[in-house]
Design an enzyme around this catalytic site. Sequence first.
Site, mmCIF file in Angstrom:
data_model
loop_
_atom_site.group_PDB
_atom_site.id
_atom_site.type_symbol
_atom_site.label_atom_id
_atom_site.label_comp_id
_atom_site.label_asym_id
_atom_site.label_seq_id
_atom_site.Cartn_x
_atom_site.Cartn_y
_atom_site.Cartn_z
ATOM 1 N N SER A 163 -7.412 1.151 -2.912
ATOM 2 C CA SER A 163 -6.153 0.440 -3.110
ATOM 3 C C SER A 163 -6.403 -0.936 -3.704
ATOM 4 O O SER A 163 -7.365 -1.621 -3.356
ATOM 5 C CB SER A 163 -5.441 0.311 -1.766
ATOM 6 O OG SER A 163 -4.448 -0.675 -1.846
ATOM 7 N N GLU A 168 -16.078 -11.501 2.539
ATOM 8 C CA GLU A 168 -14.866 -11.346 1.732
ATOM 9 C C GLU A 168 -14.350 -12.714 1.280
ATOM 10 O O GLU A 168 -13.970 -12.905 0.124
ATOM 11 C CB GLU A 168 -13.791 -10.608 2.537
ATOM 12 C CG GLU A 168 -12.535 -10.311 1.721
ATOM 13 C CD GLU A 168 -11.484 -9.556 2.520
ATOM 14 O OE1 GLU A 168 -10.978 -8.541 2.012
ATOM 15 O OE2 GLU A 168 -11.174 -9.952 3.664
ATOM 16 N N CYS A 186 -11.270 -2.381 13.970
ATOM 17 C CA CYS A 186 -11.578 -3.806 14.141
ATOM 18 C C CYS A 186 -11.742 -4.214 15.599
ATOM 19 O O CYS A 186 -12.379 -5.224 15.882
ATOM 20 C CB CYS A 186 -10.488 -4.645 13.507
ATOM 21 S SG CYS A 186 -10.094 -4.109 11.842
ATOM 22 N N CYS A 219 -8.385 -2.645 3.390
ATOM 23 C CA CYS A 219 -8.329 -3.810 4.290
ATOM 24 C C CYS A 219 -9.705 -4.229 4.760
ATOM 25 O O CYS A 219 -9.917 -5.371 5.131
ATOM 26 C CB CYS A 219 -7.513 -3.497 5.530
ATOM 27 S SG CYS A 219 -5.975 -2.711 5.166
ATOM 28 N N GLU A 251 2.022 1.807 -3.440
ATOM 29 C CA GLU A 251 0.937 2.322 -4.275
ATOM 30 C C GLU A 251 0.722 3.805 -4.014
ATOM 31 O O GLU A 251 0.569 4.599 -4.935
ATOM 32 C CB GLU A 251 -0.334 1.528 -3.974
ATOM 33 C CG GLU A 251 -1.422 1.720 -5.011
ATOM 34 C CD GLU A 251 -2.663 0.874 -4.697
ATOM 35 O OE1 GLU A 251 -2.638 0.130 -3.691
ATOM 36 O OE2 GLU A 251 -3.639 0.987 -5.450
ATOM 37 N N GLU A 285 0.830 -1.204 0.000
ATOM 38 C CA GLU A 285 0.000 0.000 0.000
ATOM 39 C C GLU A 285 0.867 1.257 0.000
ATOM 40 O O GLU A 285 0.536 2.248 -0.644
ATOM 41 C CB GLU A 285 -0.945 -0.015 1.204
ATOM 42 C CG GLU A 285 -2.206 0.806 0.977
ATOM 43 C CD GLU A 285 -3.369 0.323 1.837
ATOM 44 O OE1 GLU A 285 -3.861 -0.794 1.596
ATOM 45 O OE2 GLU A 285 -3.765 1.052 2.755
ATOM 46 N N GLU A 308 -13.489 -12.951 -6.402
ATOM 47 C CA GLU A 308 -12.117 -12.486 -6.648
ATOM 48 C C GLU A 308 -11.092 -13.297 -5.865
ATOM 49 O O GLU A 308 -9.905 -13.307 -6.206
ATOM 50 C CB GLU A 308 -11.973 -11.008 -6.247
ATOM 51 C CG GLU A 308 -12.761 -10.026 -7.110
ATOM 52 C CD GLU A 308 -14.157 -9.767 -6.579
ATOM 53 O OE1 GLU A 308 -14.657 -10.598 -5.788
ATOM 54 O OE2 GLU A 308 -14.752 -8.735 -6.936
ATOM 55 N N LYS A 368 -15.756 -10.242 6.963
ATOM 56 C CA LYS A 368 -14.700 -11.103 6.422
ATOM 57 C C LYS A 368 -15.289 -12.407 5.898
ATOM 58 O O LYS A 368 -14.746 -13.031 4.995
ATOM 59 C CB LYS A 368 -13.658 -11.404 7.505
ATOM 60 C CG LYS A 368 -12.745 -10.229 7.842
ATOM 61 C CD LYS A 368 -11.661 -10.020 6.801
ATOM 62 C CE LYS A 368 -10.868 -8.739 7.083
ATOM 63 N NZ LYS A 368 -10.070 -8.309 5.929
#
Lengths: 569, 158, 624
Positions: free
Chosen positions: A323, A361, A502, A303, A285, A282, A366, A358
């Site tokens: 990102s 996710e 989190c 994230c 980037e 990151e 992907e 999550k």
Amino acid sequence: MAMANKQFMTVDGIPVEINGEKNLLELIRKVGVKMPTFCYHSELSIYGACRMCMVENQWGGLEAACSTPPKAGMEIRTNTERLRKYRKMILELLLANHCRDCTTCDNNGTCKLQDLAMRFDINDVRFPNTAEKPKIEDSSVSIVRDAHKCILCGDCVRMCNEVQNVGAIDFAHRGSKMTISTAFDIPLAESPCVGCGQCAQACPTGAIVVKNDIAKVWKALDDRGTKVTVQIAPAVRVALGRELGIAPGENAMGRIVAALRRMGFDEIYDTSTSADLTVLEESNELAKRLGEGKAELPLFSSCCPAWVRYCETRYPELMEHVSTCKSPMQMFAAVIRENNRTSSRKCVHVAVMPCTAKKFEAVRDEFKVEGKQDVDYVLTTQELVRMIKESGIMFRDIEPEAVDMPFGTMTGAGVIFGVTGGVTEAVLRRLASDKSNTALMSIAYTGVRGMEGVKEARVMVGEKEVRIGVVSGLKNASDLIERIKAGEHFDFVEVMACPGGCVSGGGQPFASNMEREKRGAGLYSADKLCSIKRSEENPLMMSLYNGILKGRVHELLHVHYHGAKQEDH
Amino acid sequence: MNTQELYQKTDAILARYGTEERSMIAVLQAVQEEYAYLPREVFPYLSERMGLSEAHIYGVATFYENFSLEPKGKYVIKVCDGTACHVRKSLPILDRLREELGLSADKITTDDLNFTVQTVACLGACGLAPAVTVNDKVYPAMTPDKASELLKTLKETL
Amino acid sequence: MLKNRQDLIDLRAACRDAAKKQTRKILVCTGAGCVSSGSLDIYARLVELLRDRGIPCEVELAKDPHDDSVRVTKGGCPGFCEIGPLVRIDPEGYLYTRVKVSDCEEIIDKTIVAGELVERLVYKKDGKVYAKKNEIPFYQKQKRLVLEHCGEIDSDSIREYLSVGGYTAFEKALFDMSADDIVNEISESNLRGRGGGGFPTGKKWSQVKRQKATPKYIVCNGDEGDPGAFMDRSVMEDDPHRMLEGMMIAGLACGASEGYIYVRAEYPVAVKKLSRAIEQATELGLLGKDILGTGFDFTIRINRGAGAFVCGEGSALTASIEGKRGMPRVKPPRTVEHGLFNMPTVLNNVETFANVPSIIENGAAWYKSIGPENSPGTKAFALTGNVVNTGLIEVPMGTPLREVIFDIGGGIRGGAEFKAVQIGGPSGGCLTPEQLDLPLDFDSLKKVGAMIGSGGLVVMDSNTCMVEVARFFMHFTQNESCGKCVPCREGTKRMLEILERIVAGKGRDGDIELLLELADTISATALCGLGKTAPSPVVSTIKNFRSEYEAHIYEKRCPAGNCRKLKRISIDPALCKGCSKCSRGCPVGAISGTLKQPFVIDQEKCIKCEACVGTCPFHAIKED
């Protein structure tokens, strides 16, 4: 008198100073009384509907403590015969309409209705039980709703709308037909729900709970032919909660590792390790985008899967700004997948996360390779606690152990990923040219730390002043986005969907605001104890980039999101 | 549902009332006047144009008795169940209408979409109790038999 | 467009002159009741006949009317709905009742052309003939202040309102009074809110006036939702300008320049009339910017309700105007500080605003001379139920109930006995024969556990079951509960459940106590006023008619003979010949027996449909 400009009132005969408390509830707490409430949450607007927190004033009038501001000279009683009678009746009314199968409820032991029914000694419900048949809505991979356990306190609605600005659910219909519902009662999976799980955090009963994947994990563990690897996210270690005899914020990582090993996990890793990968990627980037100096700024962090989902449904045009880095969980999972290529056993990878999103996710297209998920199962902290309990492990007495090699080294930068501002701080440590301890300290004091929902900082990166925004809570995120759309410039924006990051994740055991702060503090002290503070100094990084990642950095660590439409499981 | 037409009509309504939240009820009323109910397709569109979640708009629409999410019959018969009408026996009228049309408290519209029968909070025509309205025309001093007659007349005009 | 005070004075004088000049008038009631009985056809027929006869007629108050022309006016509701459609002929003041289209010709030929009375059309009672409206007992004991123009002027015409002195009070407030003067006058008059609670209007206004935050709002609550109340409807439909004038004066007093009227969905005509009135006032420059050159701005908007009784509650009403679900919010903060759009707000109901112009015009002292000191003024009531003369009435506060029911209402319909009157709708309580001499005012009613509410009076006779009445109101409130707070949402549901089982003959020992316990919890803890008062009808009927509850519960008997499920239909063995005809016709197979022996009805199975009663050739089947 010296007290001339102080204002007092009386609670249960005890004089209390009024010190800017917004309502009587806050004041009553000062005399050591915990009022019964269902619909009060300090971070949400006042709803005043459960009527449990009524108090009696000196004239015999009743007032709801949540919505009444303290006034000098007021005399209130919190526990009178009338109040007890009314509270009992309200509880009886709620119970009459409620599923009372406590023993089989997910929230058995953590349910507020159950707790208050015990506190007020409800031993008979004189009304016929009109609770409808269970109406389980489990279309979401993150949470499960059961309408017949709902007491309509509206906490979830206000959380979803006021704090998260998601608007997946709201009140529908009215009177005794009122429900909490998506538009047209469509499945949650088809709604704008981002799976953040904050509604489950707010729910006082078992009406919204985290989806339970424990059985699948036990099954994998029981199969000797399967190699089960696990990664543990930073925020998990400070949130195991009182149920396991752990003080709020206490770092229990070593004991978690030991417990997981006893349960039969073959390899145990710390997601902080892959957080270092995220920091490196990151930072690159960001540096690249800053260097190019053109569009696609600000760069948004990636994230948080609830944030990514929110952005792709609400602001698809901004996805170019997000990102391309995978989240630490998915980076680690990709690395572990590659590491296991040569394994002769069937491999299952589990992630223990503070997060319900999550779970979503993990099932995203992907993150599937040849149709197989990189992370097979995501367990939330809540589920971990249950598995520990189920296995009978005496958690307080267990000897702490270390994570496994070859991915066993981590840095303080990776550990602080679990709290709002942590990602930013880690990236800034990487980008700062001055590698002194003083510089490290000064980064901590740029304003990126703290549980506030919106933080802003200006930091020099090389010659350039970089403007940074750190937000937690999706309402704060969308407010900041509106500012950006209105022309304000930011270079980097860290978004965590859950307020405070989190540590307050939707999959964590419930915690008060104070306990959440302690969890954050716990991560910062874990950072202090780490001998390596900067991701780039993690010796493992070098070997990864020269090994598994060689020539495959983009493939393994980056992702291009397809957009809002996802195949739901 | 011709959504293109729906969006055009909705645009015209929004142009008249504005897209702020305060216009919500007036906008829903106008849509309902156009279609006699609130077509489901209008919700995502309003959500986008007014910047409010679909769940929120659904919540508003289901809170108020007058909004219907299902198409209504050609003739909407409302039986007043206000106090005065109730005291002068409006329930047997309702029972008769429902019986003759095969309707109930849960099924309020006939399958051929010709009739809808529902109760209504006091119409304020208490002097004429018990009162029934058909598409907002008031029929005073009803009885079950008069209601049957009325149905017969209405059926003839179909 | 009126530019200044003189313009208004001149226009008013012109309208007044025109009205005076035109003495021959036909007023056709176009209230909801009469319209549904065909009064619009009567109106059209009258106009048609006049034109046929070559009699000059005008349907509007003309600028310069012919001396000998007849004005035919849609006059709004004079309140006596029972005997409509009503047609009144001025200057004689003849009131024709139950007029049909076929009567029109006679009316024109006899009364208009020849000046004679059509006796068969006038009101008669106990052998007495009442030719003129004011002679009828129904009107004699009334004092019509708020309703003074209802049935007198055409509400579609601002010129008619001006012709009776309209906007004089606003003019006075605008030019001759300061904001403080207005607030003081209203405070001094002791006008109390007509929406139910009776909160002093002046106090409310002064609280809003004191607020520093702007903009402020004037909101008129026209969400008259109590079943059995329709006086606000009459004001809105028949005298809309009066209410607008009241709101404008409130705007002046409190420093507000925007007004909102929230009208319930069931009143489409009121919406039309109010819109027209606002349009006309705006055209004349009485609403809008820089009114009459004074710099005062005031606009009024209408919001239509969408069918939710709870929106009659202040904070639910403002939420609804804001476009949200109409759920009340917790207080504090109060509406005067954080009302509509979170700004200081005056929220009064229709009747309250309609009282304002006459107070400003005639002064507080005059107003206080009507009715008792603590509840001055008049109150409009909707008189309905088992009373002879149903309709809309207005009496001075403090008028004894007896006068209202017997003198004005003409007593009980069908000669039955007076049993009770429900006052204040679902939030109120019932009054019994012992309370007939109770003066109707805020404080006296409060003392006996009832309330004026918005003013519904539902009269019940000895054939009315009070448990069923309580069930009816509970069904209403339960259905209209917004669902927000637990005691109201769950508590009213349980109260209804208990009442339903009592009227179905399934009441249990302890039910009365449980009802009272629930009622106590709900009244003490519910979030809003509607919730708090929801149990009132039950508490009040238990208090006054406990024995009826007991009869239902313990004897499975309805003393009023009203509860169908408690009926007992049985076969008289002495008369039954055992023909089995009844058992063959019974839809549920509840009748059995051996041929030629007396048959019996299984009371458990019987659904009391009475199908058997008619079939028995020997009249052996009867209701016990």
